[in-house]
Design a protein around this motif. Sequence first.
Motif, PDB file in Angstrom:
ATOM      1  N   LYS A   1     -10.381  -5.076  -4.663  1.00 42.61           N
ATOM      2  CA  LYS A   1     -11.033  -6.388  -4.669  1.00 42.61           C
ATOM      3  C   LYS A   1     -10.078  -7.503  -5.103  1.00 42.61           C
ATOM      4  CE  LYS A   1     -15.129  -8.163  -3.886  1.00 42.61           C
ATOM      5  NZ  LYS A   1     -15.549  -8.462  -2.558  1.00 42.61           N
ATOM      6  N   SER A   2      -9.029  -7.168  -5.903  1.00 38.80           N
ATOM      7  CA  SER A   2      -8.068  -8.188  -6.340  1.00 38.80           C
ATOM      8  C   SER A   2      -6.649  -7.743  -5.994  1.00 38.80           C
ATOM      9  CB  SER A   2      -8.171  -8.412  -7.852  1.00 38.80           C
ATOM     10  OG  SER A   2      -7.629  -7.304  -8.551  1.00 38.80           O
ATOM     11  N   LEU A   3      -5.738  -8.700  -5.916  1.00 37.26           N
ATOM     12  CA  LEU A   3      -4.346  -8.373  -5.610  1.00 37.26           C
ATOM     13  C   LEU A   3      -3.689  -7.572  -6.727  1.00 37.26           C
ATOM     14  CD1 LEU A   3      -3.115 -11.644  -3.883  1.00 37.26           C
ATOM     15  CD2 LEU A   3      -3.398  -9.387  -2.842  1.00 37.26           C
ATOM     16  N   ASP A   4      -4.009  -7.872  -7.973  1.00 41.91           N
ATOM     17  CA  ASP A   4      -3.445  -7.109  -9.091  1.00 41.91           C
ATOM     18  C   ASP A   4      -3.855  -5.643  -9.013  1.00 41.91           C
ATOM     19  OD1 ASP A   4      -2.128  -9.306 -10.166  1.00 41.91           O
ATOM     20  OD2 ASP A   4      -3.774  -9.802 -11.538  1.00 41.91           O
ATOM     21  N   GLU A   5      -5.138  -5.415  -8.778  1.00 40.03           N
ATOM     22  CA  GLU A   5      -5.632  -4.049  -8.663  1.00 40.03           C
ATOM     23  C   GLU A   5      -5.031  -3.363  -7.438  1.00 40.03           C
ATOM     24  OE1 GLU A   5      -9.878  -1.607  -8.527  1.00 40.03           O
ATOM     25  OE2 GLU A   5      -9.891  -3.779  -8.242  1.00 40.03           O
ATOM     26  N   LEU A   6      -4.872  -4.124  -6.343  1.00 41.04           N
ATOM     27  CA  LEU A   6      -4.295  -3.570  -5.122  1.00 41.04           C
ATOM     28  C   LEU A   6      -2.879  -3.077  -5.370  1.00 41.04           C
ATOM     29  CD1 LEU A   6      -4.768  -3.143  -2.027  1.00 41.04           C
ATOM     30  CD2 LEU A   6      -3.496  -5.276  -1.739  1.00 41.04           C
ATOM     31  N   MET A   7      -2.071  -3.852  -6.080  1.00 37.57           N
ATOM     32  CA  MET A   7      -0.689  -3.455  -6.327  1.00 37.57           C
ATOM     33  C   MET A   7      -0.617  -2.196  -7.190  1.00 37.57           C
ATOM     34  SD  MET A   7       0.720  -5.362  -4.299  1.00 37.57           S
ATOM     35  CE  MET A   7       2.321  -4.640  -4.535  1.00 37.57           C
ATOM     36  N   GLU A   8      -1.503  -2.060  -8.148  1.00 38.74           N
ATOM     37  CA  GLU A   8      -1.556  -0.830  -8.944  1.00 38.74           C
ATOM     38  C   GLU A   8      -1.912   0.356  -8.055  1.00 38.74           C
ATOM     39  OE1 GLU A   8      -4.046  -1.046 -12.427  1.00 38.74           O
ATOM     40  OE2 GLU A   8      -3.346  -3.076 -12.875  1.00 38.74           O
ATOM     41  N   ARG A   9      -2.903   0.159  -7.201  1.00 38.96           N
ATOM     42  CA  ARG A   9      -3.366   1.240  -6.325  1.00 38.96           C
ATOM     43  C   ARG A   9      -2.328   1.623  -5.280  1.00 38.96           C
ATOM     44  NH1 ARG A   9      -9.798   0.416  -5.049  1.00 38.96           N
ATOM     45  NH2 ARG A   9     -10.484   0.664  -7.205  1.00 38.96           N
ATOM     46  N   VAL A  10      -1.602   0.635  -4.748  1.00 39.99           N
ATOM     47  CA  VAL A  10      -0.618   0.968  -3.711  1.00 39.99           C
ATOM     48  C   VAL A  10       0.557   1.735  -4.326  1.00 39.99           C
ATOM     49  CG1 VAL A  10       0.841  -1.118  -3.662  1.00 39.99           C
ATOM     50  CG2 VAL A  10       0.398   0.134  -1.564  1.00 39.99           C
TER      51      VAL A  10
ATOM     52  N   GLY B   1       0.015   6.842   7.262  1.00 39.87           N
ATOM     53  CA  GLY B   1      -1.276   7.149   6.656  1.00 39.87           C
ATOM     54  C   GLY B   1      -1.412   6.707   5.213  1.00 39.87           C
ATOM     55  N   CYS B   2      -0.408   6.033   4.670  1.00 32.56           N
ATOM     56  CA  CYS B   2      -0.453   5.591   3.272  1.00 32.56           C
ATOM     57  C   CYS B   2      -1.053   4.192   3.214  1.00 32.56           C
ATOM     58  CB  CYS B   2       0.952   5.599   2.672  1.00 32.56           C
ATOM     59  SG  CYS B   2       0.979   5.182   0.911  1.00 32.56           S
ATOM     60  N   HIS B   3      -2.265   4.100   2.685  1.00 27.04           N
ATOM     61  CA  HIS B   3      -2.954   2.814   2.580  1.00 27.04           C
ATOM     62  C   HIS B   3      -3.990   2.887   1.465  1.00 27.04           C
ATOM     63  CE1 HIS B   3      -5.161   5.301   5.448  1.00 27.04           C
ATOM     64  NE2 HIS B   3      -6.248   4.727   4.974  1.00 27.04           N
ATOM     65  N   THR B   4      -4.437   1.711   1.026  1.00 28.83           N
ATOM     66  CA  THR B   4      -5.460   1.627  -0.008  1.00 28.83           C
ATOM     67  C   THR B   4      -6.114   0.252   0.069  1.00 28.83           C
ATOM     68  OG1 THR B   4      -5.928   2.021  -2.360  1.00 28.83           O
ATOM     69  CG2 THR B   4      -3.920   0.799  -1.853  1.00 28.83           C
ATOM     70  N   GLN B   5      -7.127   0.029  -0.761  1.00 23.24           N
ATOM     71  CA  GLN B   5      -7.795  -1.276  -0.797  1.00 23.24           C
ATOM     72  C   GLN B   5      -8.288  -1.564  -2.200  1.00 23.24           C
ATOM     73  OE1 GLN B   5     -11.060  -0.977   1.957  1.00 23.24           O
ATOM     74  NE2 GLN B   5     -12.442  -0.146   0.431  1.00 23.24           N
TER      75      GLN B   5
ATOM     76  N   LYS C   1      -6.662  -9.123   4.371  1.00 19.65           N
ATOM     77  CA  LYS C   1      -7.964  -9.279   3.722  1.00 19.65           C
ATOM     78  C   LYS C   1      -9.032  -9.032   4.778  1.00 19.65           C
ATOM     79  CE  LYS C   1     -10.154 -12.268   0.359  1.00 19.65           C
ATOM     80  NZ  LYS C   1     -10.056 -13.564  -0.341  1.00 19.65           N
ATOM     81  N   ASP C   2      -9.978  -8.125   4.458  1.00 23.44           N
ATOM     82  CA  ASP C   2     -11.015  -7.814   5.440  1.00 23.44           C
ATOM     83  C   ASP C   2     -12.190  -8.791   5.346  1.00 23.44           C
ATOM     84  OD1 ASP C   2     -12.744  -6.953   3.411  1.00 23.44           O
ATOM     85  OD2 ASP C   2     -12.530  -4.826   3.868  1.00 23.44           O
ATOM     86  N   GLU C   3     -13.159  -8.591   6.230  1.00 16.22           N
ATOM     87  CA  GLU C   3     -14.301  -9.512   6.325  1.00 16.22           C
ATOM     88  C   GLU C   3     -15.207  -9.474   5.105  1.00 16.22           C
ATOM     89  OE1 GLU C   3     -15.118  -5.583   8.076  1.00 16.22           O
ATOM     90  OE2 GLU C   3     -13.662  -7.087   8.652  1.00 16.22           O
ATOM     91  N   GLU C   4     -15.095  -8.430   4.283  1.00 18.20           N
ATOM     92  CA  GLU C   4     -15.905  -8.329   3.067  1.00 18.20           C
ATOM     93  C   GLU C   4     -15.165  -8.834   1.830  1.00 18.20           C
ATOM     94  OE1 GLU C   4     -17.384  -4.337   2.751  1.00 18.20           O
ATOM     95  OE2 GLU C   4     -18.246  -4.391   4.770  1.00 18.20           O
ATOM     96  N   GLY C   5     -13.944  -9.326   2.016  1.00 16.68           N
ATOM     97  CA  GLY C   5     -13.183  -9.884   0.910  1.00 16.68           C
ATOM     98  C   GLY C   5     -12.260  -8.903   0.201  1.00 16.68           C
TER      99      GLY C   5
ATOM    100  N   ALA D   1      -4.011  -2.696   1.829  1.00 15.38           N
ATOM    101  CA  ALA D   1      -2.560  -2.538   1.859  1.00 15.38           C
ATOM    102  C   ALA D   1      -2.188  -1.313   2.688  1.00 15.38           C
ATOM    103  CB  ALA D   1      -2.008  -2.388   0.450  1.00 15.38           C
ATOM    104  N   GLU D   2      -1.156  -1.471   3.500  1.00 17.09           N
ATOM    105  CA  GLU D   2      -0.628  -0.375   4.303  1.00 17.09           C
ATOM    106  C   GLU D   2       0.876  -0.303   4.072  1.00 17.09           C
ATOM    107  OE1 GLU D   2       0.111   0.801   8.976  1.00 17.09           O
ATOM    108  OE2 GLU D   2      -1.023  -0.995   8.490  1.00 17.09           O
ATOM    109  N   VAL D   3       1.392   0.916   3.971  1.00 15.41           N
ATOM    110  CA  VAL D   3       2.833   1.134   3.814  1.00 15.41           C
ATOM    111  C   VAL D   3       3.333   1.702   5.144  1.00 15.41           C
ATOM    112  CG1 VAL D   3       4.627   2.234   2.433  1.00 15.41           C
ATOM    113  CG2 VAL D   3       2.435   1.658   1.371  1.00 15.41           C
ATOM    114  N   PRO D   4       3.908   0.855   6.014  1.00 15.69           N
ATOM    115  CA  PRO D   4       4.286   1.296   7.355  1.00 15.69           C
ATOM    116  C   PRO D   4       5.285   2.457   7.378  1.00 15.69           C
ATOM    117  CG  PRO D   4       4.508  -1.087   7.160  1.00 15.69           C
ATOM    118  CD  PRO D   4       4.204  -0.557   5.795  1.00 15.69           C
ATOM    119  N   GLY D   5       6.155   2.558   6.399  1.00 13.96           N
ATOM    120  CA  GLY D   5       7.152   3.626   6.369  1.00 13.96           C
ATOM    121  C   GLY D   5       6.592   4.976   5.965  1.00 13.96           C
ATOM    122  N   LEU D   6       5.347   5.004   5.500  1.00 16.03           N
ATOM    123  CA  LEU D   6       4.715   6.247   5.063  1.00 16.03           C
ATOM    124  C   LEU D   6       3.409   6.407   5.842  1.00 16.03           C
ATOM    125  CD1 LEU D   6       5.204   5.880   1.195  1.00 16.03           C
ATOM    126  CD2 LEU D   6       6.729   6.980   2.851  1.00 16.03           C
TER     127      LEU D   6
END
Length: 69
Positions: free
Chosen positions: A31-40, A25-29, A10-14, A18-23
């Motif tokens: 505002k909510s965990l549900d949205e994050l999981m869809e985006r990742v 440059g694969c990352h996303t962000q 979680k960054d300083e702005e809230g 998410a980062e996928v270490p096995g891929l």
Amino acid sequence: MREFTVIIQKDEEGYYVAEVPGLKGCHTQAKSLDELMERVKEAIELWLEVYGEVAFEGLELVGVQKVAV
């Protein structure tokens, strides 16, 4: 179907980041965990579409440690 390790912080702005270490440059962000999981999931699918299975690094998460310096 394959499983990927995802590191979430979680960054300083809230925003959740998410980062996928096995891929590289694969990352996303989001505002909510549900949205994050869809985006990742979308980010992983797009990454594999662009780079293919050959570039996948099958890293295994061993653990997370905090170190005071």
